[in-house]
Design a protein around this motif. Structure first.
Motif, short mmCIF file in Angstrom:
data_model
loop_
_atom_site.label_atom_id
_atom_site.label_comp_id
_atom_site.label_asym_id
_atom_site.label_seq_id
_atom_site.Cartn_x
_atom_site.Cartn_y
_atom_site.Cartn_z
N LEU A 172 0.82 -1.35 0.04
CA LEU A 172 -0.01 -0.09 -0.12
C LEU A 172 0.76 1.32 -0.08
CD1 LEU A 172 -2.54 -1.32 2.58
CD2 LEU A 172 -3.13 -0.60 0.19
N LYS A 173 2.11 1.19 0.73
CA LYS A 173 2.98 2.45 0.75
C LYS A 173 3.54 2.41 -0.65
CE LYS A 173 4.71 3.90 4.48
NZ LYS A 173 5.82 4.26 5.52
N SER A 174 3.77 1.46 -1.25
CA SER A 174 4.42 1.67 -2.63
C SER A 174 3.70 2.29 -3.59
CB SER A 174 4.96 0.17 -3.18
OG SER A 174 3.75 -0.51 -3.37
N LYS A 175 2.29 2.01 -3.32
CA LYS A 175 1.27 2.41 -4.33
C LYS A 175 0.91 4.06 -3.75
CE LYS A 175 -0.82 -1.79 -5.45
NZ LYS A 175 -0.83 -1.71 -6.96
N GLY A 176 1.32 4.72 -2.77
CA GLY A 176 1.23 5.78 -2.50
C GLY A 176 -0.12 6.02 -1.35
N LEU A 177 -0.55 4.82 -0.96
CA LEU A 177 -1.93 4.71 -0.38
C LEU A 177 -1.65 4.78 1.07
CD1 LEU A 177 -3.79 2.32 -2.67
CD2 LEU A 177 -4.12 4.76 -2.70
N TYR A 178 -0.63 4.45 1.92
CA TYR A 178 -0.32 4.36 3.01
C TYR A 178 1.00 5.23 3.58
CZ TYR A 178 0.53 2.15 7.59
OH TYR A 178 0.81 1.84 8.72
N LYS A 179 0.62 5.91 4.65
CA LYS A 179 1.70 6.85 5.03
C LYS A 179 2.56 6.52 6.31
CE LYS A 179 0.52 10.32 1.93
NZ LYS A 179 -0.10 11.96 1.88
N GLY A 180 1.86 5.44 6.99
CA GLY A 180 2.15 5.05 8.37
C GLY A 180 3.27 4.31 8.47
N ALA A 181 3.64 3.52 9.82
CA ALA A 181 4.79 2.61 10.19
C ALA A 181 4.41 1.32 9.53
CB ALA A 181 4.82 2.92 11.58
N ILE A 182 5.54 0.68 9.13
CA ILE A 182 5.18 -0.70 8.82
C ILE A 182 5.41 -1.45 9.99
CG2 ILE A 182 6.01 -2.66 7.39
CD1 ILE A 182 5.15 -0.17 5.72
N ASP A 183 4.30 -1.67 10.64
CA ASP A 183 4.14 -2.24 12.21
C ASP A 183 3.41 -3.50 12.23
OD1 ASP A 183 1.71 -0.94 12.13
OD2 ASP A 183 2.00 0.35 13.47
N GLY A 184 2.58 -4.06 11.29
CA GLY A 184 1.92 -5.08 11.33
C GLY A 184 0.55 -4.82 12.06
#
Length: 410
Positions: free
Chosen positions: A361-373
Motif C-alpha cells: 500500500l505504501k508503494s502505491k502511495g496509499l499508506y503513509k504510516g509505520a510498517i508495524d503489522g
C-alpha cells in the motif's frame, strides 16, 4: 519573498505595502495567544511554588516553552468515528509479532523478571504483555511524533482544554515534582499527549505512587531502564491486590440457557450452570470466585475472570484491555491461544501479512504510516482506497482476500 533588485515603485511597492498591512493585522493575534499562555505560566508558577516546587526547577522546566502544543489539543479533541469491533481490538494487540518479541525479551530479561517476581509476586508474562500493549516493547519511545515534552503537554491541557484542565494541573504539578526529585531530567521527561510516560506508560501521579528503582542506580527511571519500568508495573499490580501464583481467567464453554450476572465460585459455575473450561481441563482452585465475561456476545469466546483480571483493570479500566493483556501473556508463556476464536467478516491475516500489505500500500502511495503489522485506521483507510481503485466492494478489512488482490495488483 522580494528580491533586493526588484523595483520599489508601482505594483511591487503596492504588494509590499499589502503584505506589511496583512502581517501587522495577523501578528498581534498570534503574539496575544502566546502572551496569554505565558501569563498563565507565570500565574501557575505561584501555585507550583506554594506546593513545594523550587523556583529554579519551575523556570528550568518551562525554559523555551512559549506556546501550547496544538498537536496535544488535536489529540485531546479527537473523537473516533466508531468503536473498533472486538476482533479488531484484539487482532491489533495479540499478534504473532508481539508474542515472538515477548518471548525473546523474556529470555533476555529473565534474571530481572525473576527478581521482580520474587519481590512483587506478579507473573512476568503479564508484565511483558503490558509492556507490549502500552509501548510496543518501548518502540513508541523512539517516535518524536508520539512522545512529547511532558511539561508542555500537561501545561497545554491545563491552560487550553476545559475538560482536562483539572487533570492537567494535577499531573503538571506531579511532573514538576518528578523533575525536582532528580529521577529524570527535562530533556528526557517525555510522554504521550496526555502525559503517559516511559516503557509502561505511567501518568505522573501514578509514577509517584508506584515507581521503583530496582536496578539500584538511585533513580526510578521508567524511560531508560526496562527493569525499573517493569518493576513499576509490578508495583502497581501488587499494591492493588495481585494474587501471587494465580492466573487472570479461563476460557470456557457455555450452555444455551440464560446465565447469571455477578460472581460465583468456579465450582458453582461448573456444577450448577454447566460452564466448563475449554479442552476438558479442570479448575485448579474450584472455590475461587469468578465472573463470566462475553466480550463479543454469545457467539464469541467466553471467559471466567478471576481476581487478577480486575487488578489488571486498575492499570486501564477496560475489559478489553485486561483481556488482551491476559491473552497475550498466556501466549508469551507458551499457550496456544483461543480455542473459540473471534468471529470476523473475513479471513484473518497475521501481523507479518499485515506488514506485507502495508509495504505494498505504501508503494502505491496509499499508506503513509509505520510498517508495524497493526491494522489501525491508517491501514484500513488505505485498504479502502485500494478497494475503490480496483472496483471491488469497499470494506477496509485486513484480510487474505485483500492481500491476494494487492499481490496481483503490485
Amino acid at each position: 519573498m522580494f528580491s533586493p533588485l526588484a523595483p520599489r515603485g508601482g505594483i511591487a511597492a503596492l504588494c509590499a505595502s499589502l503584505l506589511l498591512c496583512l502581517s501587522s493585522l495577523f501578528a498581534p493575534a498570534a503574539a496575544a495567544d502566546d502572551e496569554d499562555f505565558l501569563k498563565w505560566v507565570r500565574e501557575f508558577r505561584k501555585t507550583a511554588i506554594a506546593e513545594g516546587i523550587s523556583p529554579e526547577i519551575y523556570d528550568r522546566a518551562f525554559e523555551g516553552i512559549t506556546s501550547p502544543d496544538q498537536w496535544v489539543l488535536d489529540k485531546a479533541s479527537y473523537q473516533p468515528e466508531f468503536k473498533a469491533p472486538v476482533w479488531q481490538y484484539f487482532d491489533n494487540r495479540v499478534t504473532e509479532g508481539a508474542v515472538k518479541r515477548g518471548r525473546a525479551r523474556k529470555k533476555e530479561l529473565q534474571p530481572w523478571l525473576d527478581r521482580i517476581e520474587r519481590r512483587f509476586g506478579v507473573n512476568p508474562n503479564i508484565l511483558l504483555a503490558i509492556w507490549s500493549v502500552e509501548s510496543s516493547y518501548g518502540a513508541i519511545l523512539e517516535s518524536d511524533t508520539v512522545m512529547r515534552n511532558v511539561i508542555r503537554s500537561l501545561a497545554t491541557l491545563a491552560y487550553a482544554d476545559p475538560r482536562r484542565a483539572k487533570f492537567g494541573r494535577q499531573q503538571l504539578l506531579a511532573a514538576l515534582e518528578i523533575l525536582q526529585s532528580g529521577d529524570i531530567d527535562k530533556s528526557h521527561l517525555t510522554g504521550s499527549w496526555a502525559g503517559a510516560m516511559g516503557h509502561t506508560q505511567f501518568i505522573p501521579t501514578s509514577y509517584q505512587a508506584y515507581a521503583v528503582d530496582i536496578d539500584g542506580d538511585g533513580r526510578r527511571d521508567i524511560w531508560n531502564s526496562v527493569p525499573d519500568a517493569l518493576a513499576t508495573a509490578a508495583s502497581l499490580l501488587s499494591k492493588n491486590g495481585w494474587r501471587r501464583g494465580e492466573t487472570w481467567g479461563y476460557e470456557v464453554t457455555i450452555p444455551e440457557r440464560k446465565l447469571p450476572a455477578g460472581e460465583l465460585t468456579l465450582a458453582e459455575w461448573r456444577d450448577k450452570w454447566g460452564v466448563k473450561r475449554v479442552g476438558g481441563k479442570s479448575f485448579p482452585r474450584p472455590n475461587d470466585m469468578a465472573e463470566l465475561k462475553l466480550p463479543a456476545g454469545r457467539n464469541g469466546p467466553a471467559f471466567l475472570m478471576l481476581k487478577n483480571f480486575f487488578v489488571i483493570k486498575r492499570y486501564n479500566n477496560s475489559d478489553r484491555y485486561a483481556t488482551a493483556v491476559g491473552l497475550l501473556a498466556d501466549r508469551i508463556g507458551g499457550g496456544s491461544g483461543l480455542v473459540h476464536d473471534w468471529e470476523r467478516p473475513f479471513t484473518p491475516v497475521d501481523s507479518g501479512q499485515v506488514e506485507e500489505m502495508q509495504k505494498i500500500l505504501k508503494s502505491k502511495g496509499l499508506y503513509k504510516g509505520a510498517i508495524d503489522g497493526k491494522a489501525g485506521s491508517g491501514t484500513r483507510g488505505a485498504i479502502r482506497e485500494f478497494e475503490k481503485r480496483i472496483g471491488v466492494e469497499v470494506q477496509g478489512y485486513p484480510s487474505e482476500e485483500v492481500l491476494d488482490q494487492l499481490r496481483r495488483h503490485r
